[in-house]
Design a protein around this motif. Structure first.
Motif, mmCIF file in Angstrom:
data_model
loop_
_atom_site.group_PDB
_atom_site.id
_atom_site.type_symbol
_atom_site.label_atom_id
_atom_site.label_comp_id
_atom_site.label_asym_id
_atom_site.label_seq_id
_atom_site.Cartn_x
_atom_site.Cartn_y
_atom_site.Cartn_z
ATOM 1 N N VAL A 136 0.832 -1.197 0.000
ATOM 2 C CA VAL A 136 0.000 0.000 0.000
ATOM 3 C C VAL A 136 0.870 1.253 0.000
ATOM 4 N N ASP A 137 1.912 1.260 0.829
ATOM 5 C CA ASP A 137 2.804 2.423 0.871
ATOM 6 C C ASP A 137 3.407 2.682 -0.508
ATOM 7 N N LEU A 138 3.886 1.612 -1.108
ATOM 8 C CA LEU A 138 4.498 1.763 -2.433
ATOM 9 C C LEU A 138 3.474 2.255 -3.449
ATOM 10 N N LEU A 139 2.278 1.698 -3.384
ATOM 11 C CA LEU A 139 1.227 2.116 -4.307
ATOM 12 C C LEU A 139 0.959 3.608 -4.185
ATOM 13 N N VAL A 140 0.783 4.081 -2.981
ATOM 14 C CA VAL A 140 0.465 5.495 -2.770
ATOM 15 C C VAL A 140 1.648 6.367 -3.186
ATOM 16 N N ASP A 141 2.840 5.975 -2.770
ATOM 17 C CA ASP A 141 4.025 6.779 -3.101
ATOM 18 C C ASP A 141 4.182 6.963 -4.608
ATOM 19 N N ARG A 142 3.907 5.886 -5.360
ATOM 20 C CA ARG A 142 4.138 5.942 -6.795
ATOM 21 C C ARG A 142 2.961 6.564 -7.547
ATOM 22 N N GLU B 134 4.854 -7.700 -7.492
ATOM 23 C CA GLU B 134 3.551 -8.065 -6.938
ATOM 24 C C GLU B 134 2.547 -6.927 -7.101
ATOM 25 N N LEU B 135 3.004 -5.725 -6.799
ATOM 26 C CA LEU B 135 2.104 -4.569 -6.896
ATOM 27 C C LEU B 135 1.689 -4.304 -8.342
ATOM 28 N N PHE B 136 2.668 -4.348 -9.212
ATOM 29 C CA PHE B 136 2.374 -4.113 -10.636
ATOM 30 C C PHE B 136 1.417 -5.185 -11.161
ATOM 31 N N TRP B 137 1.683 -6.403 -10.767
ATOM 32 C CA TRP B 137 0.826 -7.518 -11.176
ATOM 33 C C TRP B 137 -0.595 -7.314 -10.659
ATOM 34 N N ALA B 138 -0.710 -6.909 -9.398
ATOM 35 C CA ALA B 138 -2.035 -6.683 -8.819
ATOM 36 C C ALA B 138 -2.795 -5.625 -9.610
ATOM 37 N N ALA B 139 -2.079 -4.569 -10.008
ATOM 38 C CA ALA B 139 -2.736 -3.509 -10.779
ATOM 39 C C ALA B 139 -3.224 -4.058 -12.123
ATOM 40 N N LEU B 140 -2.380 -4.842 -12.775
ATOM 41 C CA LEU B 140 -2.789 -5.443 -14.052
ATOM 42 C C LEU B 140 -3.974 -6.386 -13.849
ATOM 43 N N HIS B 141 -3.894 -7.163 -12.795
ATOM 44 C CA HIS B 141 -4.983 -8.103 -12.517
ATOM 45 C C HIS B 141 -6.286 -7.336 -12.256
ATOM 46 N N GLY B 142 -6.186 -6.280 -11.531
ATOM 47 C CA GLY B 142 -7.386 -5.474 -11.275
ATOM 48 C C GLY B 142 -7.963 -4.920 -12.565
ATOM 49 N N LEU B 143 -7.102 -4.373 -13.409
ATOM 50 C CA LEU B 143 -7.570 -3.839 -14.695
ATOM 51 C C LEU B 143 -8.204 -4.946 -15.529
ATOM 52 N N ALA B 144 -7.555 -6.087 -15.563
ATOM 53 C CA ALA B 144 -8.053 -7.187 -16.381
ATOM 54 C C ALA B 144 -9.435 -7.643 -15.920
ATOM 55 N N THR B 145 -9.559 -7.887 -14.636
ATOM 56 C CA THR B 145 -10.826 -8.440 -14.139
ATOM 57 C C THR B 145 -11.943 -7.410 -14.155
ATOM 58 N N LEU B 146 -11.656 -6.210 -13.739
ATOM 59 C CA LEU B 146 -12.714 -5.195 -13.708
ATOM 60 C C LEU B 146 -13.180 -4.859 -15.120
ATOM 61 N N THR B 147 -12.249 -4.841 -16.056
ATOM 62 C CA THR B 147 -12.641 -4.558 -17.434
ATOM 63 C C THR B 147 -13.526 -5.663 -17.986
ATOM 64 N N ARG B 148 -13.122 -6.893 -17.741
ATOM 65 C CA ARG B 148 -13.867 -7.995 -18.308
ATOM 66 C C ARG B 148 -15.225 -8.189 -17.645
ATOM 67 N N ASP C 244 -0.874 3.377 -19.943
ATOM 68 C CA ASP C 244 0.158 4.411 -20.023
ATOM 69 C C ASP C 244 0.366 5.081 -18.669
ATOM 70 N N LEU C 245 -0.763 5.410 -18.040
ATOM 71 C CA LEU C 245 -0.681 6.070 -16.735
ATOM 72 C C LEU C 245 -0.022 5.148 -15.711
ATOM 73 N N LEU C 246 -0.414 3.896 -15.747
ATOM 74 C CA LEU C 246 0.160 2.907 -14.821
ATOM 75 C C LEU C 246 1.672 2.841 -14.953
ATOM 76 N N VAL C 247 2.135 2.723 -16.181
ATOM 77 C CA VAL C 247 3.576 2.593 -16.403
ATOM 78 C C VAL C 247 4.291 3.883 -16.026
ATOM 79 N N ASP C 248 3.725 5.013 -16.434
ATOM 80 C CA ASP C 248 4.369 6.292 -16.136
ATOM 81 C C ASP C 248 4.557 6.507 -14.635
ATOM 82 N N ARG C 249 3.542 6.094 -13.885
ATOM 83 C CA ARG C 249 3.606 6.348 -12.444
ATOM 84 C C ARG C 249 4.389 5.281 -11.683
ATOM 85 N N LEU C 250 4.114 4.038 -11.976
ATOM 86 C CA LEU C 250 4.712 2.976 -11.159
ATOM 87 C C LEU C 250 6.177 2.734 -11.482
#
Lengths: 192, 192
Positions: free
Chosen positions: A182-188, B155-169, B183-189
């Motif tokens: 969560v910390d990493l998510l918010v920070d980034r 793990e965090l990046f994967w979770a974000a992708l998983h969230g996008l994948a499931t919520l979209t579908r 784009d936003l995900l990559v730019d920020r994370l």
DNA sequence: CCTCGACCCTAGCACCGCTAGAAAATCGAG
DNA sequence: CTCGATTTTCTAGCGGTGCTAGGGTCGAGG
């Protein structure tokens, strides 16, 4: 007319009982354990009574989902308003979201995993769902950053939270380090 | 001894047929449509034959999930190796991930949504699953940023992708703006 | 008090995952 | 080639699911 009022009241009471019982069974033993037979027996009525309130199991799930959305919106706003400053607010929001998912997994499933027959992200989306998203937007919009659509940013942040919530609960991610994630998510993600 | 070899080969063929058929039905009509009766009829055997290959439906789902993990790992590595530079690589990786989920929703469900009886994030996790995560780690580790554990970042990046994948579908997010979200995900994370 | 309509329950349908036991096919030995 | 043994497969069925048709009960309104 008082008789009809009493009947309507009793019907509403029974409907609340159905939903509360469905929630209880789902939280204790999972949604698979919420069968129409078991549910009917618990409320001390026969199965067809359920179908005089809801079209079927799917609609029961949907009703629980709407309840959950209202509660989630309240929980998110409470957490956000108790924090000072943008960063603390976003961290509190994220923690409250994951907390909700961890504490009420059955309700969370009803909202986002199962098919409750609800429409999302459209104009005919039920109000509680829109409001839960609005609760996210209120705190996240201010940290979206310049030139970034607050709605799009909120969607992305939400997706990340949703991914963390579901992968953690399905034992795809070890729960021990949720705080650090969560910390990493918010920070980034958040622009402070 | 050749007779036994032939039998073993035929058994393996039939097992592949079972899995391929289960996948086909699941992709066309969803996993709920993959019933033991329908599956048995499609492979032109009776139901009990299925149980001589797998302990039950759960294990069939698990087997499809392992196939999917192998394929996903290959797809991710192919996409990443075809891109130049860290940012392009991460974008390609994310797109490949979401593409896989969108193109093979049933397989994706078997991997991450349904209960296939598989262990994740442990030492006895099946090799294909570890390898799929490793494929993510290979490209994401280099953009985790200083002082950040690459595993945690992945793990965090994967979770974000998983969230996008499931919520979209699940129609929780409008699919039209997936590209902008990535784009936003990559730019920020990612730290480039 | 009686009729009639709202309400609820019993019983059942078609389907599910899964399995016991009979039947069929195949093998190896004589 | 035959015949018993073994492996393989199928038929039939169990207890469960979501859901519904149809009959009976009971209370409200005339």
């Amino acid at each position: 007319m008082s008789v009809q009022e009493r009947k309507a009241r009793e019907r509403a009471d029974r409907e609340r009982l159905i939903l509360a019982t469905a929630r209880e069974i789902a939280e204790q033993h999972g949604w698979d354990a919420v069968t129409t037979r078991r549910l009917a027996e618990r409320i001390e009525y026969s199965q067809p009574v359920l179908y005089s309130h809801f079209r079927g199991k799917r609609e029961i799930i949907g009703a629980v989902a709407l309840q959950g959305a209202t509660e989630m919106a309240a929980a998110l706003r409470a957490a956000a308003s108790a924090a000072d400053g943008p960063r603390a607010r976003v961290v509190a929001l994220a923690r409250a979201y994951l907390d909700f998912a961890a504490r009420s997994p059955a309700v969370y499933d009803a909202m986002f995993q199962l098919d409750g027959g609800l429409a999302f992200a459209r104009e005919d989306t039920p109000e509680p769902l829109k409001d839960a998203f609005a609760a996210l937007l209120e705190s996240l919009g201010e940290v979206a950053g310049d030139g970034v659509d607050p709605g799009l940013f909120t969607e992305l942040f939400w997706a990340a939270l949703h991914g963390l919530a579901t992968l953690t609960r399905a034992d795809r991610l070890p729960p021990a380090e949720t705080g650090r994630r969560v910390d990493l998510l918010v920070d980034r993600l958040a622009v402070l």
